[in-house]
Design an enzyme around this catalytic site. Structure first.
Site, PDB file in Angstrom:
ATOM      1  N   ASN A 115       0.774  -1.240   0.000  1.00 34.66           N
ATOM      2  CA  ASN A 115       0.000   0.000   0.000  1.00 34.66           C
ATOM      3  C   ASN A 115       0.808   1.294   0.000  1.00 34.66           C
ATOM      4  OD1 ASN A 115      -2.840  -0.090  -0.160  1.00 34.66           O
ATOM      5  ND2 ASN A 115      -2.755  -1.547   1.527  1.00 34.66           N
ATOM      6  N   ILE A 138       1.787  -9.896   2.220  1.00 38.85           N
ATOM      7  CA  ILE A 138       1.079 -11.033   2.831  1.00 38.85           C
ATOM      8  C   ILE A 138      -0.326 -10.604   3.256  1.00 38.85           C
ATOM      9  CG2 ILE A 138       3.198 -12.149   3.642  1.00 38.85           C
ATOM     10  CD1 ILE A 138       2.354 -11.208   6.523  1.00 38.85           C
ATOM     11  N   ASP A 139      -0.568  -9.296   3.332  1.00 41.27           N
ATOM     12  CA  ASP A 139      -1.862  -8.826   3.850  1.00 41.27           C
ATOM     13  C   ASP A 139      -2.995  -8.912   2.823  1.00 41.27           C
ATOM     14  OD1 ASP A 139      -0.324  -8.142   6.037  1.00 41.27           O
ATOM     15  OD2 ASP A 139      -0.190  -6.028   5.523  1.00 41.27           O
ATOM     16  N   GLU A 234      -4.227  -9.495  13.971  1.00 39.48           N
ATOM     17  CA  GLU A 234      -3.513  -8.536  14.832  1.00 39.48           C
ATOM     18  C   GLU A 234      -4.275  -7.214  14.931  1.00 39.48           C
ATOM     19  OE1 GLU A 234       0.349  -7.561  13.202  1.00 39.48           O
ATOM     20  OE2 GLU A 234      -0.462  -7.162  11.213  1.00 39.48           O
ATOM     21  N   ARG A 278      -4.160 -19.823  26.148  1.00 41.38           N
ATOM     22  CA  ARG A 278      -2.774 -19.544  25.725  1.00 41.38           C
ATOM     23  C   ARG A 278      -2.796 -18.772  24.415  1.00 41.38           C
ATOM     24  NH1 ARG A 278      -1.964 -21.069  30.141  1.00 41.38           N
ATOM     25  NH2 ARG A 278      -0.499 -22.661  30.893  1.00 41.38           N
TER      26      ARG A 278
HETATM   27  O1  F6P Z   1       2.419  -5.500   5.754  1.00 44.82           O
HETATM   28  C1  F6P Z   1       2.996  -6.707   6.097  1.00 44.82           C
HETATM   29  C2  F6P Z   1       3.126  -6.845   7.580  1.00 44.82           C
HETATM   30  O2  F6P Z   1       3.739  -8.064   7.881  1.00 44.82           O
HETATM   31  C3  F6P Z   1       1.819  -6.700   8.368  1.00 44.82           C
HETATM   32  O3  F6P Z   1       1.050  -7.866   8.322  1.00 44.82           O
HETATM   33  C4  F6P Z   1       2.340  -6.337   9.718  1.00 44.82           C
HETATM   34  O4  F6P Z   1       1.375  -5.607  10.449  1.00 44.82           O
HETATM   35  C5  F6P Z   1       3.540  -5.486   9.418  1.00 44.82           C
HETATM   36  O5  F6P Z   1       3.931  -5.816   8.101  1.00 44.82           O
HETATM   37  C6  F6P Z   1       4.705  -5.685  10.330  1.00 44.82           C
HETATM   38  O6  F6P Z   1       5.657  -4.733  10.017  1.00 44.82           O
HETATM   39  P1  F6P Z   1       7.185  -4.797  10.464  1.00 44.82           P
HETATM   40  O7  F6P Z   1       7.866  -5.822   9.627  1.00 44.82           O
HETATM   41  O8  F6P Z   1       7.677  -3.430  10.201  1.00 44.82           O
HETATM   42  O9  F6P Z   1       7.199  -5.200  11.900  1.00 44.82           O
END
Ligand code: F6P
Length: 360
Positions: A115, A138-139, A234, A278
């Protein structure tokens, strides 16, 4: 034979699987044509383009990389928000990128990213540079394409994590939360959750109600299922938090005592049900390792089509995927938009038919 085509290439933002496969696809297509090409690989994302940090790459650099995760060019995040602000030494970043482009007499830039990367790619297009982009993340949250590469590989890894949790959850009769990446969207969690047989899937697009989660777990307990698995994005958010304004939410998060939403949920569920809970966070493993076969094929196809556009001199597009066809999408239609899971999507409806709770 025409003049030499000079192509700059860079990978920007968080890495993912199949970046190398996609770059290889572009270069293979170009090398297989009658055109003479020079490839300038900018290192560590836009940073390489800003500071003129690049490597000349030959066909041999792209052999043996189809199966390799990560990116041979390195990557970094260059926030779009501050792209117009000078760096700490006063360098105008946009101007520096343009100057390097013209100094190297590039015909185009091939930019692989998600993005944020697309916003800057579109800005460079508006500034007059020839740009072709490829959708990685991956998103799977990029507008204008049904799928991004990296996504299917990450689904595989997140699914493996849920699969592994199944056996230990069953042995101990515990509630398990597997926290899945995806930033502000739920594609990865939804797909991995369904593939891994999660009982509850929480995604940002469907804010959750704790009472509904608890009642699903208690229903399973009553029916003799000794364990429950939640796939939690997340970015999952409660109904109450979703009602807050951006400012109010930011204020609330200042005093947030949990590492992430999953830990807050774990505490709440344990308190409400008495079940042992957990949390497992596969984290960046979801972006690591070899691309799965689907992504190797997919990224190679997109890369090859990007090469074909370059050969035709057609610029200003992202090479995407729509209705099972590789398509070119104007960059201005992609930049700045998020592709989210619609709560009314058929996959959500079908998941519900399977008895999966979204806690909504
Ligand atoms: O955009 C890919 C991603 O892995 C997201 O799923 C995640 O929130 C973010 O990047 C993590 O970013 P970084 O690698 O900067 O910790």
């Amino acid at each position: 034979m025409g003049k030499v085509k000079r192509i700059g290439m860079l990978t920007s933002g968080g890495d993912c699987q199949a970046l190398n496969a996609a770059m290889r696809g572009v270069v293979k297509c170009l090398v297989n044509s009658k055109e003479k090409v020079e490839i300038y690989g900018f290192l560590d994302g836009y940073r390489g383009l800003i500071y003129g940090n690049f490597r000349m790459l030959g066909g041999h650099d792209f052999s043996g990389i189809l199966t390799k995760g990560g990116t041979m060019l390195g990557t970094s995040r260059t926030p779009f928000k501050t792209i117009r602000e000078p760096d700490e030494k006063g360098v105008d970043k946009v101007d520096a990128m343009k100057q390097n482009y013209y100094k190297l007499r590039l015909d185009c830039l091939v930019i692989l990213g998600g993005n944020g990367t697309h916003k800057t790619a579109n800005l460079l297009r508006e500034e007059g540079l020839n740009v072709i982009t490829l959708p990685k993340t991956i998103d799977n949250d990029l507008w204008g394409t049904d799928m991004t590469f990296g996504f299917q590989s990450a689904v595989n890894i997140a699914t493996d994590a849920i699969d592994c949790i199944h056996t230990t959850a069953a042995s101990h009769g515990r509630v398990f939360i597997v926290e899945v990446m995806g930033h502000k969207v739920g594609w990865l969690t939804l797909n991995a959750g369904m593939a891994g047989g999660a009982d509850i899937i929480l995604i940002p697009e469907i804010p959750y109600d704790l009472k509904k989660i608890v009642s699903k777990i208690e229903e399973r307990n009553r029916n003799g299922s000794s364990f429950t698995i939640l796939a939690v994005a997340e970015g999952a958010i409660s109904k109450e938090d979703a009602k807050l304004s951006k400012k109010e939410y930011k204020e609330k998060m200042k005093n947030y005592k949990y590492p992430s939403v999953s830990y807050e949920l774990a505490e709440q569920i344990q308190k409400a049900t008495g079940n042992e809970v957990r949390v497992t966070v596969p984290g960046h493993t979801q972006r690591g390792g070899s691309p799965c076969p689907y992504d190797r094929v997919f990224a190679s196809r997109l890369g090859a089509e990007a090469g074909a556009l370059i050969l035709k001199g057609e610029y200003g597009f992202m090479v995407g995927y729509k209705n099972r066809e590789v398509v070119k999408v104007p960059l201005e239609e992609v930049a700045g938009k998020l592709k989210m899971v619609s709560p009314d999507a058929s996959i959500v409806k079908e998941a519900k038919l399977l008895g999966i709770s979204f806690g909504g």
